[in-house]
Design an enzyme around this catalytic site. Structure first.
Site, short mmCIF file in Angstrom:
data_model
loop_
_atom_site.label_atom_id
_atom_site.label_comp_id
_atom_site.label_asym_id
_atom_site.label_seq_id
_atom_site.Cartn_x
_atom_site.Cartn_y
_atom_site.Cartn_z
N SER A 193 -11.81 -60.47 -11.83
CA SER A 193 -11.27 -60.71 -10.49
C SER A 193 -11.46 -59.54 -9.54
CB SER A 193 -9.78 -61.05 -10.61
OG SER A 193 -9.59 -62.08 -11.54
N ASP A 236 -12.06 -64.90 -10.27
CA ASP A 236 -10.89 -65.74 -10.54
C ASP A 236 -10.75 -66.88 -9.53
OD1 ASP A 236 -10.28 -63.96 -8.51
OD2 ASP A 236 -8.25 -63.52 -9.21
N ARG A 268 -5.89 -61.52 -20.39
CA ARG A 268 -5.65 -62.71 -21.20
C ARG A 268 -6.91 -63.11 -21.96
NH1 ARG A 268 -3.65 -68.53 -19.26
NH2 ARG A 268 -4.94 -68.02 -17.46
#
Length: 916
Positions: A649, A703, A585
């Site tokens: 992440s 994350d 994203r």
């Protein structure tokens, strides 16, 4: 009492209306014909199942299948492993839900269909509902279709027991059972429990085959304290009180169902059971799609109509006579069982007596004289009516019976009395025929046939002993429904053999259900086990913080260089990247502070193809930069140099807020030449290769840290970030003095625990199942991220798939057939698991999801699949909870508090989308 065919067809139509009302969930509560599901799903020849999916010699014992073949075959060409079947014989199918009994062991079933080969063994049966109570021993031996021998003993039912306390009634039953077992030298001291079937001839609401809540008494039964209670549980408690009875009550069967199953054992097409005895009732095989009270639309289920109550709502008022009203008023249940009082043996003799008494008082019989006996209720029995209607001896029998009643009958009186008996019993047969015609018509229409050929199993003292009754009934049925070719079969052994056969199946299902429970048992963690997980996690947290043990612990405890939480005064425009799962994203975040504080996000999501995830590091970062370029073009910002934060992440060893070397890939990523390298530097190099824009990369953030900071912006008490999504991880604010691998003792720093690696050193071996082992062996990082593989969305669906393969291989699911789709890794995505566990999802919808996956399932399969999904996801949530307990307890102790008030920020698709 004389009824024309037109009137009988009218009654039949009215009965059809009541049947439909009883089957509908909206109107069942007010229906006089209750149409109770029995959870018996097939007659012995398999007529309750559709057979399109199996060929005659490819059948095998199955768990959770509606589609089975009922062919007799000498052997099997295919069968799943673990099944010891030598031949296929009658198909018996029933279903129930889970239950447990604290003293009688686990009575565990699931909504189930089952192809049954007759079992060797002895089964006990109880028959309660008529004028006598019977205990039976049914012996089944393998001999062709299964040879059945029975021994029985009848016991009296005293009036004080029938009308006394319910506990006294069931104690009498249990004591009679004990007496029978002693008489037949059945060892009461054995540790092995004998399976018992309970034929109970009263309306019960059943949700499973070994449970029945009594709705109402009928006939002359009125024991107190039984209505609204489970009669199976009452029997079990009585067995306990009597003591020394090693029995398992596995099935509750209505006598009509037992009759249908008994006759179906020898008659392939038997799909209706009718009792005309002390009481009257009928059952038949109804299409599942029409039974609103039970989930599922496949196959059929036996419905206990409880037709004795037909007319309780006034539907038969225009056919009720003055004599019927007198019978009702004097009965133990006024206004109830209207149809039964016009049909059954308990009332026919009394009806004849009342009619003859009226005629005598009008001077039409016995010269107008009456006797005390003729005026006494119950002096004329239905057995007398049968004797009076015998072909040759009937007239003499009539004279004898009338003399016994203290009368002096003439020959004309005897002829007239015979005529009264004929009219009363003929009306009974007519009414029974009208209701039966409605059932037969419904079966024919359900099957969409112009002509139906079927068998009706019959039992009951009236049908069995009355010399004219059966002939009259058959004749009227054939006249009312000429399109139905009906064969009537008398149950030679009553309903008890059928009840014992259902019990035999229940015993087999009990055994198979135990296999499912045994398979899933390791996923149920006790509070003690969860406390051990918490304590072991706490140990690894401490080891990860210490300098000497930091590098060797599977819980990495990586400093994030984030030392403060948001104040709420932040403002500006920033770029952010988020890489951690199968999607990437890119977003612009606009933050406004002050009175009009707000956060606005503009983002675009890009896929990360598998070949990129598992290609080279250069290809992965070039793909990321291409996505960024597309986003900047989309937003018209290619010439704008904004500060950028990179949510990455994966475990990174950071030496600064903008420096992080990848420790290891997780969650399916395997890009080469990345581990050990600084991911910020790799991103900067890729931007240079692209040479279209420049970015100011100021922070690389895990994350979990990003989640904590997001939530802390709204809630200052948020000092923990938890991710429960594709992967699983947590971060929290640790005291600097405890982070021994970092210099400085003042303040706090957010530590990224990377708890997904917890257990890599064997700390979880005692709770790790063989299915976890199989998932680990099939992963890209075998032996790594063991905690994550038990808790995260990337692996839960795969654990479920492995369990389904195991259950299917043992014939407990999907008809024992392991499809190619089921063999495919990754087919059972965690999103399907979330959908299946939704409370709002009916079994048919679960089945539709499974069929999307190429799994040809039944609704019964769906129940087991839903249970499998539940135990896997529940364990995942519990393990996360245990780990989180270790974190919050550590924070509490760090601060020397007795009580900690803290907020956990949570993100991840599993947490967001899973309904439980």
């Amino acid at each position: 009492m004389r009824l024309s065919d037109e009137q009988l067809l009218d009654i039949s139509t009215r009965f059809r209306t009541q049947m439909e009302k009883g089957l509908s969930v909206e109107s069942n509560a007010t229906a006089s014909v209750r149409m109770l599901p029995t959870h018996v799903r097939s007659t012995p020849d398999g007529s309750g199942a559709s057979c399109s999916a199996l060929k005659p010699r490819q059948c095998f014992g199955i768990w959770g299948a509606d589609c089975v073949k009922a062919e007799r075959a000498g052997g099997l060409t295919e069968r799943p492993s673990g099944l010891q079947l030598e031949s296929i014989s009658p198909c018996w199918t029933l279903s129930s839900s889970c239950s447990a009994h604290p003293k009688h062991g686990p009575q565990v079933f699931a909504n189930t269909a089952f192809l049954w080969t007759p079992e060797k063994g002895e089964f006990l049966a109880l028959d309660l509902g008529g004028s006598k109570f019977k205990v039976l021993l049914v012996k089944v031996s393998e001999d062709g279709r299964g040879k059945v021998d029975m021994e029985s003993q009848s016991y009296p039912l005293p009036e004080d027991v029938l009308g006394g306390r319910g506990t006294d009634l069931f104690d009498h039953v249990a004591e009679s059972l004990k007496d029978f077992m002693q008489r037949n030298k059945l060892d009461l001291s054995t540790h092995e429990r004998r399976s018992l079937g309970f034929t109970f001839s009263f309306p019960c609401r059943q949700t499973k085959v070994d449970e029945g809540v009594l709705l109402s008494w009928s006939k002359n039964f009125k024991a107190r304290g039984v209505l609204g209670t489970d009669v199976v549980e009452s029997l079990r408690q009585a067995v306990d009180r009597v003591g020394d009875l090693k029995v398992n009550v596995l099935a509750l069967v209505n006598d009509t169902v037992g009759t249908m199953m008994t006759c179906g054992f020898d008659e392939r097409n038997c799909e209706v059971g009718v009792i005309v005895g002390t009481g009257t009732n009928a059952c038949y095989m109804e299409e599942m799609r029409h039974i609103d009270l039970v989930e599922g639309d496949e196959g059929r289920m036996c419905i206990n109509t409880e037709w004795g109550a037909f007319g309780d709502d006034g539907m038969l008022d225009d056919f009720i006579t003055e004599s019927d009203r007198e019978i009702d008023a004097a009965s133990g249940h006024p206004g109830k069982q209207t149809f039964e009082k016009m049909v059954s043996g308990m009332y026919l003799g009394e009806l004849v007596r009342i009619v003859m008494l009226k005629m005598a008082r009008r001077g039409l019989l016995f010269g107008g004289r009456v006797s005390d006996a003729l005026c006494t209720k119950g002096k004329l029995q239905t057995a007398h009516v049968a004797l009076m209607e015998m072909y040759k001896e009937g007239l003499q029998n009539t004279w004898n019976i009338l003399m016994e009643l203290g009368l002096q009958p003439s020959e004309d009186d005897c002829v007239a009395a015979q005529h009264v008996c004929t009219i009363v019993s003929f009306r009974s047969a007519n009414l029974c025929a009208a209701a039966l015609a409605a059932i037969l018509t419904r079966i024919r229409e359900n099957k969409r046939l112009k002509s139906l050929r079927t068998t009706v199993g019959m039992d009951g003292t009236v049908y069995r002993t009355h010399p004219q009754y059966a002939k009259r009934l058959h004749k009227v049925v054939r006249r009312l429904v000429p399109e139905c070719h009906v064969r009537f079969v008398l149950s030679e052994s009553g309903s008890s053999k059928g009840a014992a056969m259902v019990t035999a199946v229940a015993g087999r299902l009990h055994s198979q259900r135990l296999q499912v429970c045994h398979t899933l048992a390791p996923f149920s963690l006790s509070p003690g086990q969860l406390q051990q997980v918490r304590d072991r996690m706490r140990v690894d947290l401490e080891r990860g913080l210490r300098k000497g043990t930091h590098t060797g612990t599977p819980v990495k405890m990586l400093p994030s260089f984030v030392c403060t939480l948001p104040s709420g005064n932040e403002w500006g425009k920033y770029l952010a990247l988020d890489l951690g799962g199968t999607n990437f994203r890119v977003m612009v975040v606009k933050i406004r502070s002050g009175l009009r504080r707000s956060v606005r996000i503009y983002n675009k999501i890009y896929a990360i193809p598998l070949e990129i995830m598992q290609g080279t590091g250069e290809e992965l970062f070039d793909h990321i930069v291409q996505c960024i370029a597309d986003f900047l073009d989309y937003m018209g910002m290619k010439n704008t140099r904004l500060p950028l934060g990179f949510t990455f992440s994966f475990p990174c060893r950071q030496t600064g807020i903008d420096k992080g070397a990848l420790v290891s890939w997780t969650k399916g990523f395997k890009a080469t030449d990345c581990e050990g390298h600084d991911v910020v530097d790799m991103l900067r190099e890729a931007i240079k290769r692209k040479n279209e824009f420049d970015l100011d990369i100021v922070a690389v953030v895990n994350d979990t840290v990003g989640t904590m900071m997001t939530c802390a912006y709204e809630d200052p008490k948020c000092e923990i970030g938890l991710i429960a999504g594709t992967g699983s991880n947590v971060c929290y604010m640790e005291e600097m003095r405890n982070i021994k691998c970092m210099e400085g003792n003042e303040g706090r720093m957010c530590v990224n625990t990377e708890w997904g690696g917890f257990g890599d050193d064997g700390a979880l071996e005692d709770i790790c199942t063989k299915f976890d082992q199989e998932v680990d062996e099939g992963s890209l990082n075998m032996g790594k991220q063991r905690f994550e593989k038990m808790t995260s969305g990337m692996y839960l669906g795969e654990i479920v798939r492995q369990i389904l393969i195991d259950l299917t291989s043992r014939g407990l699911l999907f008809r024992g057939r392991i499809t190619e789709r089921l063999k495919t890794p990754g087919i059972f995505e965690t999103r399907f698991l979330s959908q299946i566990e939704s409370d709002r999802l009916a079994l048919l919808q679960v089945r539709a999801i499974l069929q999307q996956l190429g799994l040809d399932s039944t609704c019964d399969d769906s129940i087991i699949v839903k249970e499998v999904c539940g135990v896997v996801s529940r364990r995942a949530a519990q393990l996360c909870g245990a780990g989180l307990a270790a974190i919050v307890d550590k924070i509490r102790e760090n601060r020397g508090l007795d009580h900690l008030d803290i907020t956990v920020g949570v993100d991840g698709t599993l947490y967001k989308l899973h309904p439980q």
